[in-house]
Design a protein around this motif. Structure first.
Motif, short mmCIF file in Angstrom:
data_model
loop_
_atom_site.label_atom_id
_atom_site.label_comp_id
_atom_site.label_asym_id
_atom_site.label_seq_id
_atom_site.Cartn_x
_atom_site.Cartn_y
_atom_site.Cartn_z
N PHE A 152 129.06 16.53 -10.26
CA PHE A 152 129.50 16.99 -11.58
C PHE A 152 130.57 18.07 -11.44
O PHE A 152 131.52 18.13 -12.22
CB PHE A 152 128.31 17.54 -12.38
N ALA A 153 130.42 18.94 -10.45
CA ALA A 153 131.39 20.02 -10.23
C ALA A 153 132.77 19.44 -9.89
O ALA A 153 133.80 19.92 -10.38
CB ALA A 153 130.92 20.94 -9.10
N VAL A 154 132.78 18.40 -9.06
CA VAL A 154 134.04 17.74 -8.70
C VAL A 154 134.68 17.11 -9.93
O VAL A 154 135.89 17.22 -10.14
CB VAL A 154 133.80 16.68 -7.60
N TYR A 155 133.85 16.46 -10.73
CA TYR A 155 134.36 15.85 -11.97
C TYR A 155 134.98 16.91 -12.88
O TYR A 155 136.06 16.73 -13.43
CB TYR A 155 133.22 15.13 -12.69
N PHE A 156 134.29 18.04 -13.03
CA PHE A 156 134.82 19.13 -13.86
C PHE A 156 136.13 19.65 -13.30
O PHE A 156 137.06 19.97 -14.05
CB PHE A 156 133.80 20.28 -13.93
N ALA A 157 136.20 19.76 -11.94
CA ALA A 157 137.42 20.26 -11.31
C ALA A 157 138.59 19.31 -11.55
O ALA A 157 139.72 19.75 -11.84
CB ALA A 157 137.19 20.44 -9.81
N VAL A 158 138.32 18.00 -11.45
CA VAL A 158 139.37 17.01 -11.72
C VAL A 158 139.87 17.13 -13.15
O VAL A 158 141.08 17.11 -13.41
CB VAL A 158 138.84 15.58 -11.45
#
Length: 211
Positions: free
Chosen positions: A195-201
């Motif tokens: 989820f953190a990676v998705y938010f970063a993207v």
């Protein structure tokens, strides 16, 4: 008003069912530390929901809709999820309390975890979109009373979901050993990092769009 309240209780229950970052963190804390810790994660998430309701009531929806505001929330949400996810993996073997063992982790810490996980534009988009429209319509038709009845109904539905989920988790953890809970915690950590990676993207996409 009673029928209106229960109608939106079911709406709140249904919108809380899809598995997201909050549900993952609640499940992890519930398995490791028991019912109250998992529930307090949910209460932290509901605090963010409540704050957004208040902001909507006072007409701050246009501010929350600003791309620059949502961009910063993507970044903040990503950093919080990354930290909580990594902490879940790093400490997977720690703080596992079974039976009558008293958790060392404080309820305040679990509450703050839920608060931080819930800070995301996803929450803002939901409340501005679906919930914002519902509240606006109720406000027009029934005034302040209808607004707060609908808001209370949806929050009650989310609370009901959290209590049911934590009751199931509390009953399930009795049959689990430390090794199983450890690997569930590791899995939860990787999911939170996802989820953190998705938010970063989404943050970088929003930056390019603003630029």
């Amino acid at each position: 008003m009673v029928s209106l309240f229960f109608t939106y209780v079911f709406l709140g229950l249904s919108i809380a069912l899809p598995v997201g970052a909050i549900t993952i963190e609640m499940t992890k804390q519930g398995l490791k530390n028991g019912f109250l810790h998992g529930w307090f994660v949910g209460l932290g998430g509901m605090t963010v929901d409540f704050i957004l309701i208040i902001l909507l009531y006072f007409g701050l929806a246009p501010v929350l809709s600003l791309p620059v505001v949502q961009s910063w929330m993507w970044l903040i949400g990503s950093l919080f999820l990354l930290f909580i996810g990594w902490d879940s993996i790093k400490n997977a073997e720690k703080d596992i309390h079974l039976g009558d063992e008293k958790p060392e982790k404080s309820l305040k810490s679990s509450y703050l975890n839920g608060l931080f996980v819930a800070i995301s534009p996803g929450s803002v988009v939901f409340w501005l979109g679906i919930f914002g429209t519902v509240l606006a319509n109720s406000f027009k038709s029934t005034g302040n009373s209808g607004f707060f009845v609908v808001a209370a109904g949806i929050l009650a539905g989310i609370l009901m979901h959290d209590l049911i989920l934590m009751t199931i988790i509390a009953k399930t953890r009795v049959f689990l050993n430390r090794t199983i809970i450890k690997w569930i915690s590791v899995t939860a950590g990787f999911l939170l990092i996802g989820f953190a990676v998705y938010f970063a993207v989404e943050f970088f996409k929003s930056v390019f769009e603003i630029g």
